[in-house]
Scaffold this motif. Sequence first.
Motif, short mmCIF file in Angstrom:
data_model
loop_
_atom_site.label_atom_id
_atom_site.label_comp_id
_atom_site.label_asym_id
_atom_site.label_seq_id
_atom_site.Cartn_x
_atom_site.Cartn_y
_atom_site.Cartn_z
N ASN A 6 -38.21 -18.68 15.16
CA ASN A 6 -36.81 -19.05 15.04
C ASN A 6 -36.61 -20.56 14.95
O ASN A 6 -35.68 -21.03 14.29
N PRO A 47 -31.16 -19.86 9.02
CA PRO A 47 -30.45 -18.59 8.77
C PRO A 47 -30.37 -18.23 7.29
O PRO A 47 -30.42 -17.06 6.95
N ALA A 61 -29.78 -19.64 20.63
CA ALA A 61 -30.76 -18.85 19.88
C ALA A 61 -31.81 -18.24 20.81
O ALA A 61 -32.09 -17.04 20.75
N ILE A 102 -33.02 -15.88 6.32
CA ILE A 102 -32.95 -14.54 6.90
C ILE A 102 -31.99 -13.67 6.12
O ILE A 102 -32.18 -12.47 5.98
#
Length: 100
Positions: A90, A95, A63, A98
């Motif tokens: 992050n 995820p 990442a 997102i």
Amino acid sequence: MRYVKREYAFFDALSRSGNDMQMYDRVKDVLKQMLLGQAARVGAELSYSGIPHDYALEILVSAVSSIIWLWIRRGCKEAPEQICAIIEKNKTTAPVYIIR
């Protein structure tokens, strides 16, 4: 990050504009060693919700290196502080949040 931005031409050439996957892997290896070294210094154990150690480490390092690599490919346009903020964000953003 400031050094990378300041010396962008060097990093752009060294990474072949962010397309040298061997360099990308070397960056990941350096990040892994830094992460493991920091964890050892503070006595922390790496754990990732039941994911085996090697996979968890790969998730963490990939990442960060992907964010840095994209930044280089895009010409280091954003401020280093903005990239660091993205890396920090992050760490706590799954995820699933997102892809809404």
